[in-house]
Design a protein around this motif. Structure first.
Motif, PDB file in Angstrom:
ATOM      1  N   SER A  21       0.860  -1.180   0.000  1.00 19.13           N
ATOM      2  CA  SER A  21       0.000   0.000   0.000  1.00 19.13           C
ATOM      3  C   SER A  21       0.897   1.230   0.000  1.00 19.13           C
ATOM      4  O   SER A  21       1.835   1.329   0.804  1.00 19.13           O
ATOM      5  N   TYR A  22       0.608   2.169  -0.921  1.00 20.67           N
ATOM      6  CA  TYR A  22       1.489   3.316  -1.122  1.00 20.67           C
ATOM      7  C   TYR A  22       0.641   4.556  -1.370  1.00 20.67           C
ATOM      8  O   TYR A  22      -0.241   4.548  -2.229  1.00 20.67           O
ATOM      9  N   LEU A  23       0.914   5.597  -0.621  1.00 22.65           N
ATOM     10  CA  LEU A  23       0.153   6.838  -0.723  1.00 22.65           C
ATOM     11  C   LEU A  23       0.918   7.843  -1.581  1.00 22.65           C
ATOM     12  O   LEU A  23       2.085   8.135  -1.303  1.00 22.65           O
ATOM     13  N   VAL A  24       0.265   8.339  -2.626  1.00 26.33           N
ATOM     14  CA  VAL A  24       0.869   9.319  -3.529  1.00 26.33           C
ATOM     15  C   VAL A  24       0.059  10.612  -3.421  1.00 26.33           C
ATOM     16  O   VAL A  24      -1.162  10.598  -3.581  1.00 26.33           O
ATOM     17  N   GLU A  25       0.767  11.726  -3.159  1.00 23.12           N
ATOM     18  CA  GLU A  25       0.088  13.004  -2.933  1.00 23.12           C
ATOM     19  C   GLU A  25       0.670  14.104  -3.818  1.00 23.12           C
ATOM     20  O   GLU A  25       1.879  14.158  -4.049  1.00 23.12           O
ATOM     21  N   ALA A  26      -0.205  14.971  -4.284  1.00 24.69           N
ATOM     22  CA  ALA A  26       0.195  16.185  -5.003  1.00 24.69           C
ATOM     23  C   ALA A  26      -0.990  17.132  -5.047  1.00 24.69           C
ATOM     24  O   ALA A  26      -2.137  16.704  -5.222  1.00 24.69           O
ATOM     25  N   ASP A  27      -0.719  18.416  -4.877  1.00 28.48           N
ATOM     26  CA  ASP A  27      -1.770  19.448  -4.956  1.00 28.48           C
ATOM     27  C   ASP A  27      -2.946  19.142  -4.031  1.00 28.48           C
ATOM     28  O   ASP A  27      -4.103  19.429  -4.359  1.00 28.48           O
ATOM     29  N   GLY A  28      -2.676  18.532  -2.876  1.00 26.73           N
ATOM     30  CA  GLY A  28      -3.730  18.215  -1.924  1.00 26.73           C
ATOM     31  C   GLY A  28      -4.548  16.984  -2.265  1.00 26.73           C
ATOM     32  O   GLY A  28      -5.493  16.653  -1.541  1.00 26.73           O
ATOM     33  N   PHE A  29      -4.212  16.292  -3.347  1.00 25.24           N
ATOM     34  CA  PHE A  29      -4.937  15.097  -3.787  1.00 25.24           C
ATOM     35  C   PHE A  29      -4.199  13.866  -3.279  1.00 25.24           C
ATOM     36  O   PHE A  29      -2.970  13.780  -3.372  1.00 25.24           O
ATOM     37  N   ARG A  30      -4.946  12.887  -2.765  1.00 24.14           N
ATOM     38  CA  ARG A  30      -4.365  11.673  -2.204  1.00 24.14           C
ATOM     39  C   ARG A  30      -4.850  10.451  -2.983  1.00 24.14           C
ATOM     40  O   ARG A  30      -6.038  10.127  -2.979  1.00 24.14           O
ATOM     41  N   LEU A  31      -3.896   9.793  -3.631  1.00 26.21           N
ATOM     42  CA  LEU A  31      -4.157   8.570  -4.386  1.00 26.21           C
ATOM     43  C   LEU A  31      -3.462   7.417  -3.678  1.00 26.21           C
ATOM     44  O   LEU A  31      -2.256   7.471  -3.439  1.00 26.21           O
ATOM     45  N   LEU A  32      -4.208   6.367  -3.371  1.00 20.38           N
ATOM     46  CA  LEU A  32      -3.633   5.185  -2.724  1.00 20.38           C
ATOM     47  C   LEU A  32      -3.452   4.081  -3.752  1.00 20.38           C
ATOM     48  O   LEU A  32      -4.395   3.732  -4.479  1.00 20.38           O
ATOM     49  N   LEU A  33      -2.237   3.549  -3.825  1.00 21.81           N
ATOM     50  CA  LEU A  33      -1.944   2.411  -4.689  1.00 21.81           C
ATOM     51  C   LEU A  33      -2.002   1.143  -3.841  1.00 21.81           C
ATOM     52  O   LEU A  33      -1.158   0.930  -2.971  1.00 21.81           O
ATOM     53  N   ASP A  34      -3.015   0.328  -4.046  1.00 23.99           N
ATOM     54  CA  ASP A  34      -3.217  -0.953  -3.363  1.00 23.99           C
ATOM     55  C   ASP A  34      -3.560  -0.771  -1.880  1.00 23.99           C
ATOM     56  O   ASP A  34      -3.233   0.243  -1.255  1.00 23.99           O
ATOM     57  N   MET A  35      -4.247  -1.769  -1.339  1.00 24.07           N
ATOM     58  CA  MET A  35      -4.640  -1.773   0.067  1.00 24.07           C
ATOM     59  C   MET A  35      -4.642  -3.219   0.565  1.00 24.07           C
ATOM     60  O   MET A  35      -5.686  -3.833   0.766  1.00 24.07           O
ATOM     61  N   GLY A  36      -3.441  -3.766   0.756  1.00 20.61           N
ATOM     62  CA  GLY A  36      -3.290  -5.146   1.179  1.00 20.61           C
ATOM     63  C   GLY A  36      -3.528  -5.353   2.668  1.00 20.61           C
ATOM     64  O   GLY A  36      -3.882  -4.420   3.403  1.00 20.61           O
ATOM     65  N   ASN A  37      -3.284  -6.576   3.128  1.00 20.86           N
ATOM     66  CA  ASN A  37      -3.527  -6.945   4.519  1.00 20.86           C
ATOM     67  C   ASN A  37      -2.840  -5.977   5.480  1.00 20.86           C
ATOM     68  O   ASN A  37      -1.643  -5.753   5.403  1.00 20.86           O
ATOM     69  N   GLY A  38      -3.598  -5.430   6.414  1.00 21.04           N
ATOM     70  CA  GLY A  38      -3.043  -4.556   7.442  1.00 21.04           C
ATOM     71  C   GLY A  38      -2.872  -3.111   7.028  1.00 21.04           C
ATOM     72  O   GLY A  38      -2.507  -2.264   7.859  1.00 21.04           O
ATOM     73  N   ALA A  39      -3.144  -2.786   5.770  1.00 16.78           N
ATOM     74  CA  ALA A  39      -2.842  -1.439   5.277  1.00 16.78           C
ATOM     75  C   ALA A  39      -3.768  -0.369   5.852  1.00 16.78           C
ATOM     76  O   ALA A  39      -3.342   0.769   6.057  1.00 16.78           O
ATOM     77  N   LEU A  40      -5.021  -0.715   6.112  1.00 17.09           N
ATOM     78  CA  LEU A  40      -5.963   0.310   6.553  1.00 17.09           C
ATOM     79  C   LEU A  40      -5.555   0.902   7.902  1.00 17.09           C
ATOM     80  O   LEU A  40      -5.650   2.117   8.110  1.00 17.09           O
TER      81      LEU A  40
END
Length: 250
Positions: free
Chosen positions: A21-40
């Motif tokens: 799970s990887y969080l990518v941010e720019a200009d106040g926008f948050r895009l999450l790449l994948d949400m595997g076990n334990g990521a939440l």
């Protein structure tokens, strides 16, 4: 752009890390790449439960998507402030069905789509918020995609899960940061079209001319230092291991 590693363990969570799970941010926008076990749980260290703007699921193996079921609960049953508006979720064909089946007891067959706005990913170029993204099918036993994210003249490429493929070479062409899986160990596992080892990840980065390599998705039973050493033997640029909670400015 800013990349934050929410989780980077392969196959199942380790004592130190959630799955991919990887969080990518720019200009106040948050895009999450994948949400595997334990990521939440880990995600809440970096942003609020309801602060995501979009999610991209590279494929539908549990170690990349299963915490979407827990996130469904958080969004569907939210009482303080009412139910959340549907959140854009980009994933392979059948993503809604896969998550509904995994949850197994949603209030109705359409409950997932009441809080998630599902978009089917195919090889293409499109916009997600301020990002221009390019997706390509990669080599894995299920339908899986790598993604290149561009913003402000910079680029991040995420391999998802894959074996060696020219499609990934092209996605990572001259990329500023290459987040690449390295689940296998060179000389130990050799299964085509499943995962890369450290050496193959390094070779892919070298062929693509990537400027920086970040190895991820290394299972708890694999020695990450071995994979990093193997990658550095064939890739001359900066190479390191993804670690939970690390952040990178791109």
């Amino acid at each position: 752009m800013k990349l934050t590693v929410v989780g980077c363990s392969g196959s199942f969570p380790s004592a130190e890390s959630a799955c991919s799970s990887y969080l990518v941010e720019a200009d106040g926008f948050r895009l999450l790449l994948d949400m595997g076990n334990g990521a939440l749980g880990e995600l809440q260290r970096h942003c609020g439960l309801y602060d995501l703007d979009a999610i991209f699921l590279s494929h539908l193996h549990a170690d990349h998507c299963i915490d979407m079921c827990a996130y469904f609960v958080a969004r569907y049953y939210r009482h303080d402030g009412g139910r959340c508006a549907p959140l854009p979720v980009y994933g392979p064909e059948g993503t809604e069905h896969r998550l509904t089946t995994a949850y197994a007891d949603t209030p109705s067959a359409s409950s997932m789509s009441e809080v998630f706005d599902f978009h089917t990913v195919k090889p293409s170029t499109f916009e997600i918020g301020p990002f221009t993204v390019h997706t390509e099918r990669v080599r894995h036993p299920v339908e899986a995609y790598g993604i290149r994210i561009e913003h402000g003249g910079k680029s991040l490429t995420y391999s998802g899960d894959t074996g060696v493929t020219e499609a990934l070479d092209e996605l990572a062409r001259d990329t500023d940061l290459f987040l690449c899986e390295a689940a296998f160990t060179h000389g130990k596992e050799s299964i085509p079209d499943l995962h890369l080892n450290g050496r193959e990840a390094g070779e892919t980065a070298a062929r693509a001319g990537a400027r920086r390599l970040l190895l991820t998705h290394i299972p708890p039973w694999t020695d990450p230092q071995t994979n990093l050493r193997d990658a550095r033997e064939v890739f001359a640029g900066p190479a390191e291991l993804a670690v939970p909670r690390a952040a990178y400015e791109i």
